[in-house]
Write a protein that holds these residues in place. Sequence first.
Motif, PDB file in Angstrom:
ATOM      1  N   THR A 103       0.963 -25.902  10.521  1.00 38.93           N
ATOM      2  CA  THR A 103       1.701 -25.106  11.510  1.00 38.93           C
ATOM      3  C   THR A 103       1.711 -25.807  12.863  1.00 38.93           C
ATOM      4  N   TYR A 104       0.569 -26.334  13.264  1.00 42.27           N
ATOM      5  CA  TYR A 104       0.481 -27.047  14.540  1.00 42.27           C
ATOM      6  C   TYR A 104       1.391 -28.268  14.545  1.00 42.27           C
ATOM      7  N   ARG A 105       1.288 -29.064  13.473  1.00 42.26           N
ATOM      8  CA  ARG A 105       2.092 -30.279  13.423  1.00 42.26           C
ATOM      9  C   ARG A 105       3.586 -29.986  13.300  1.00 42.26           C
ATOM     10  N   GLU A 106       3.925 -28.868  12.661  1.00 39.47           N
ATOM     11  CA  GLU A 106       5.342 -28.489  12.581  1.00 39.47           C
ATOM     12  C   GLU A 106       5.904 -28.250  13.989  1.00 39.47           C
ATOM     13  N   LYS A 107       5.084 -27.642  14.843  1.00 37.25           N
ATOM     14  CA  LYS A 107       5.517 -27.308  16.199  1.00 37.25           C
ATOM     15  C   LYS A 107       5.443 -28.500  17.152  1.00 37.25           C
ATOM     16  N   THR A 108       4.639 -29.505  16.833  1.00 33.24           N
ATOM     17  CA  THR A 108       4.434 -30.603  17.774  1.00 33.24           C
ATOM     18  C   THR A 108       5.117 -31.899  17.331  1.00 33.24           C
ATOM     19  N   GLY A 157       6.257 -32.556  13.992  1.00 33.23           N
ATOM     20  CA  GLY A 157       7.141 -32.426  12.839  1.00 33.23           C
ATOM     21  C   GLY A 157       6.413 -32.725  11.541  1.00 33.23           C
ATOM     22  N   LEU A 158       7.042 -32.317  10.441  1.00 36.38           N
ATOM     23  CA  LEU A 158       6.454 -32.484   9.116  1.00 36.38           C
ATOM     24  C   LEU A 158       7.390 -33.292   8.223  1.00 36.38           C
ATOM     25  N   SER A 159       6.813 -33.945   7.244  1.00 37.08           N
ATOM     26  CA  SER A 159       7.624 -34.590   6.212  1.00 37.08           C
ATOM     27  C   SER A 159       8.231 -33.487   5.340  1.00 37.08           C
ATOM     28  N   LEU A 160       9.177 -33.841   4.505  1.00 33.62           N
ATOM     29  CA  LEU A 160       9.773 -32.850   3.602  1.00 33.62           C
ATOM     30  C   LEU A 160       8.724 -32.239   2.683  1.00 33.62           C
ATOM     31  N   GLU A 161       7.790 -33.059   2.218  1.00 37.31           N
ATOM     32  CA  GLU A 161       6.731 -32.567   1.333  1.00 37.31           C
ATOM     33  C   GLU A 161       5.813 -31.592   2.064  1.00 37.31           C
ATOM     34  N   GLU A 162       5.478 -31.925   3.292  1.00 41.17           N
ATOM     35  CA  GLU A 162       4.613 -31.037   4.078  1.00 41.17           C
ATOM     36  C   GLU A 162       5.327 -29.738   4.409  1.00 41.17           C
ATOM     37  N   LYS A 163       6.608 -29.811   4.701  1.00 36.63           N
ATOM     38  CA  LYS A 163       7.387 -28.594   4.979  1.00 36.63           C
ATOM     39  C   LYS A 163       7.421 -27.701   3.739  1.00 36.63           C
ATOM     40  N   ALA A 164       7.595 -28.313   2.572  1.00 38.33           N
ATOM     41  CA  ALA A 164       7.578 -27.535   1.325  1.00 38.33           C
ATOM     42  C   ALA A 164       6.214 -26.895   1.106  1.00 38.33           C
ATOM     43  N   GLU A 165       5.161 -27.642   1.410  1.00 39.14           N
ATOM     44  CA  GLU A 165       3.803 -27.110   1.275  1.00 39.14           C
ATOM     45  C   GLU A 165       3.604 -25.911   2.201  1.00 39.14           C
ATOM     46  N   LEU A 166       4.011 -26.047   3.450  1.00 39.71           N
ATOM     47  CA  LEU A 166       3.874 -24.949   4.410  1.00 39.71           C
ATOM     48  C   LEU A 166       4.674 -23.738   3.951  1.00 39.71           C
ATOM     49  N   ASP A 167       5.872 -23.968   3.451  1.00 40.99           N
ATOM     50  CA  ASP A 167       6.688 -22.856   2.944  1.00 40.99           C
ATOM     51  C   ASP A 167       5.987 -22.113   1.808  1.00 40.99           C
ATOM     52  N   HIS A 168       5.331 -22.860   0.926  1.00 38.43           N
ATOM     53  CA  HIS A 168       4.568 -22.221  -0.166  1.00 38.43           C
ATOM     54  C   HIS A 168       3.445 -21.362   0.405  1.00 38.43           C
ATOM     55  N   TYR A 169       2.704 -21.913   1.354  1.00 40.11           N
ATOM     56  CA  TYR A 169       1.625 -21.148   1.978  1.00 40.11           C
ATOM     57  C   TYR A 169       2.154 -19.872   2.599  1.00 40.11           C
ATOM     58  N   LEU A 170       3.256 -19.975   3.326  1.00 44.50           N
ATOM     59  CA  LEU A 170       3.784 -18.809   4.029  1.00 44.50           C
ATOM     60  C   LEU A 170       4.258 -17.734   3.059  1.00 44.50           C
ATOM     61  N   ARG A 171       4.876 -18.140   1.953  1.00 46.61           N
ATOM     62  CA  ARG A 171       5.291 -17.149   0.941  1.00 46.61           C
ATOM     63  C   ARG A 171       4.081 -16.463   0.320  1.00 46.61           C
ATOM     64  N   LEU A 172       3.075 -17.258   0.003  1.00 46.26           N
ATOM     65  CA  LEU A 172       1.869 -16.697  -0.602  1.00 46.26           C
ATOM     66  C   LEU A 172       1.158 -15.767   0.374  1.00 46.26           C
ATOM     67  N   GLU A 173       1.085 -16.173   1.634  1.00 50.11           N
ATOM     68  CA  GLU A 173       0.455 -15.333   2.646  1.00 50.11           C
ATOM     69  C   GLU A 173       1.225 -14.020   2.813  1.00 50.11           C
ATOM     70  N   HIS A 174       2.550 -14.094   2.815  1.00 54.16           N
ATOM     71  CA  HIS A 174       3.374 -12.889   2.961  1.00 54.16           C
ATOM     72  C   HIS A 174       3.133 -11.937   1.785  1.00 54.16           C
ATOM     73  N   LEU A 175       3.090 -12.476   0.581  1.00 48.11           N
ATOM     74  CA  LEU A 175       2.832 -11.655  -0.602  1.00 48.11           C
ATOM     75  C   LEU A 175       1.481 -10.957  -0.506  1.00 48.11           C
ATOM     76  N   MET A 176       0.457 -11.691  -0.091  1.00 45.79           N
ATOM     77  CA  MET A 176      -0.872 -11.102   0.011  1.00 45.79           C
ATOM     78  C   MET A 176      -0.926 -10.048   1.118  1.00 45.79           C
TER      79      MET A 176
END
Length: 94
Positions: free
Chosen positions: A54-59, A61-80
Amino acid sequence: MSQISTEALGGRHCVSITKAYEEVIEFIAAGTSPRSMMNFQASDEVKERMVDLTYREKTTGLSLEEKAELDHYLRLEHLMRLAQVRARQDVANA
């Protein structure tokens, strides 16, 4: 247990996502109650990875793989979080 494909997410990032999913899968498989759902928290390792991404996304930037990873985390966090809200409602109505 199954692993998330390293091809889809890239190298070491696969381990972190697998860890997050494994924690949730183990929690659910062990049997849950509304109270245990309310108290569920990801491990420090998973939390630290989310903060870093999250920090690196805001400062920087992330690679495509890291962005996909963050998206997975955010979906999982939202579900929980949705499950925790439902658990709180169940406890309040009991």
